[in-house]
Design a protein around this motif. Structure first.
Motif, PDB file in Angstrom:
ATOM      1  N   LEU A 182       0.852  -1.209   0.000  1.00 53.47           N
ATOM      2  CA  LEU A 182       0.000   0.000   0.000  1.00 53.47           C
ATOM      3  C   LEU A 182       0.881   1.250   0.000  1.00 53.47           C
ATOM      4  N   LYS A 183       1.936   1.210   0.803  1.00 48.74           N
ATOM      5  CA  LYS A 183       2.833   2.375   0.873  1.00 48.74           C
ATOM      6  C   LYS A 183       3.547   2.595  -0.459  1.00 48.74           C
ATOM      7  N   ARG A 184       3.894   1.497  -1.133  1.00 45.59           N
ATOM      8  CA  ARG A 184       4.542   1.645  -2.457  1.00 45.59           C
ATOM      9  C   ARG A 184       3.578   2.297  -3.447  1.00 45.59           C
ATOM     10  N   VAL A 185       2.329   1.870  -3.425  1.00 48.09           N
ATOM     11  CA  VAL A 185       1.335   2.495  -4.326  1.00 48.09           C
ATOM     12  C   VAL A 185       1.222   3.985  -3.988  1.00 48.09           C
ATOM     13  N   GLU A 186       1.157   4.278  -2.693  1.00 49.06           N
ATOM     14  CA  GLU A 186       0.960   5.678  -2.255  1.00 49.06           C
ATOM     15  C   GLU A 186       2.162   6.561  -2.581  1.00 49.06           C
ATOM     16  N   ALA A 187       3.317   5.935  -2.842  1.00 49.37           N
ATOM     17  CA  ALA A 187       4.525   6.704  -3.178  1.00 49.37           C
ATOM     18  C   ALA A 187       4.668   6.925  -4.683  1.00 49.37           C
ATOM     19  N   LEU A 188       3.772   6.349  -5.475  1.00 50.08           N
ATOM     20  CA  LEU A 188       3.882   6.518  -6.935  1.00 50.08           C
ATOM     21  C   LEU A 188       3.628   7.979  -7.310  1.00 50.08           C
ATOM     22  N   PRO A 189       4.387   8.529  -8.263  1.00 56.49           N
ATOM     23  CA  PRO A 189       4.144   9.909  -8.690  1.00 56.49           C
ATOM     24  C   PRO A 189       2.725  10.051  -9.235  1.00 56.49           C
ATOM     25  N   GLY A 190       2.016  11.055  -8.740  1.00 53.85           N
ATOM     26  CA  GLY A 190       0.648  11.283  -9.207  1.00 53.85           C
ATOM     27  C   GLY A 190      -0.398  10.607  -8.332  1.00 53.85           C
ATOM     28  N   PHE A 191       0.051   9.885  -7.285  1.00 52.81           N
ATOM     29  CA  PHE A 191      -0.917   9.209  -6.417  1.00 52.81           C
ATOM     30  C   PHE A 191      -1.938  10.198  -5.858  1.00 52.81           C
ATOM     31  N   VAL A 192      -3.186   9.798  -5.854  1.00 49.74           N
ATOM     32  CA  VAL A 192      -4.232  10.623  -5.249  1.00 49.74           C
ATOM     33  C   VAL A 192      -4.995   9.732  -4.265  1.00 49.74           C
ATOM     34  N   ALA A 193      -5.189  10.240  -3.035  1.00 48.36           N
ATOM     35  CA  ALA A 193      -5.760   9.402  -1.973  1.00 48.36           C
ATOM     36  C   ALA A 193      -7.254   9.182  -2.172  1.00 48.36           C
ATOM     37  N   PHE A 194      -7.727   8.083  -1.617  1.00 43.04           N
ATOM     38  CA  PHE A 194      -9.157   7.754  -1.575  1.00 43.04           C
ATOM     39  C   PHE A 194      -9.689   8.346  -0.274  1.00 43.04           C
ATOM     40  N   GLN A 195     -10.712   9.182  -0.380  1.00 43.69           N
ATOM     41  CA  GLN A 195     -11.244   9.885   0.793  1.00 43.69           C
ATOM     42  C   GLN A 195     -11.551   8.916   1.946  1.00 43.69           C
ATOM     43  N   LYS A 196     -11.131   9.333   3.145  1.00 51.47           N
ATOM     44  CA  LYS A 196     -11.368   8.492   4.322  1.00 51.47           C
ATOM     45  C   LYS A 196     -12.648   8.919   5.028  1.00 51.47           C
ATOM     46  N   THR A 197     -13.243   7.966   5.759  1.00 56.31           N
ATOM     47  CA  THR A 197     -14.329   8.318   6.678  1.00 56.31           C
ATOM     48  C   THR A 197     -13.850   7.972   8.087  1.00 56.31           C
ATOM     49  N   GLU A 198     -14.629   8.344   9.073  1.00 55.21           N
ATOM     50  CA  GLU A 198     -14.293   8.023  10.468  1.00 55.21           C
ATOM     51  C   GLU A 198     -14.905   6.681  10.866  1.00 55.21           C
TER      52      GLU A 198
END
Ligand SMILES: N[C@@H](CCC(=O)N[C@@H](CS)C(=O)NCC(=O)O)C(=O)O
Length: 205
Positions: A182-198
């Motif tokens: 997951l961290k490798r995906v999140e480090a890819l250039p252009g990564f955009v996060a999926f909105q979190k909920t509580e």
């Protein structure tokens, strides 16, 4: 390009993430799922299934998240993201099928119960989630990406619902390979996060 999406849809996030990883300028059109805009006659013309995401590439309409990933990889000739050799293409397709099958019926369904109030049996879908997470944990043993030596659309297709699995009360704590991936995906250039909920349980560290 124009993407019809909803910020809490993992299927839509998949498409949005890949557009961003490819650096494609995108107009985001939020479809009001709560108001059932996805079942309106106008939207059903775009996707008779009444689901997001839908991509509009200058009048070419592509519905279904995995179909959008394939379309974008082919359209941009991004061969690293979708290998063309038989073995490489099959390896990617295998995980696209899992993203549309075991992931949809496991972690995605568990999150639908908590975030959207879906009437599935929570214990059943959470058990399914753990089953597929264990398979993916094993498949990632000793390899950085799920289907090739480099990231492919299989990683993109799997990412969103696994990242937000804790929102469906699915604990990712025991899956070290998945956490690193997951961290490798999140480090890819252009990564955009999926909105979190509580909603749900805290994310694993
Ligand atoms: N196979 C579709 C599934 C898409 C899907 O289930 N979208 C959900 C949001 S995550 C949706 O629009 N659900 C509304 C409905 O099915 O009525 C894809 O991969 O795009």
């Amino acid at each position: 390009m124009k993407l019809y999406y909803h910020p809490l849809s993992g299927h839509a996030h998949r498409a949005r993430l890949f557009l961003s990883l490819l650096g494609i300028e995108t107009e985001l059109v939020e479809v009001d799922l709560a108001a059932r805009a996805h079942k309106s006659p106008e939207f059903l013309k775009l996707n008779p299934f009444g689901q997001v995401p839908v991509l509009d590439d200058d009048g070419t309409i592509i519905a279904d998240s995995n179909a959008i990933l394939v379309y974008l990889a082919k359209k941009t000739a991004a061969k690293d993201w979708l290998p063309e050799d038989p073995k490489g293409a099959a390896a990617v397709q295998r995980w696209l099928s899992i993203a549309a099958g075991e992931i949809a019926y496991g972690p995605c369904a568990a999150r639908l119960v908590t975030v959207f109030g879906a009437g599935f049996n929570a214990d059943e879908v959470i058990a399914r989630a753990y089953l597929i997470l264990q398979h993916i944990e094993t498949a990632l043993d000793g390899r950085p990406w799920i289907a090739a030596d480099q990231p492919t659309i299989a990683d993109v297709a799997l990412y969103s619902y696994i990242a937000r699995a804790p929102e469906g009360n699915v604990d990712r704590g025991a899956y070290a390979n998945i956490s690193a991936w997951l961290k490798r995906v999140e480090a890819l250039p252009g990564f955009v996060a999926f909105q979190k909920t509580e909603i749900g349980i805290p994310e694993a560290a």
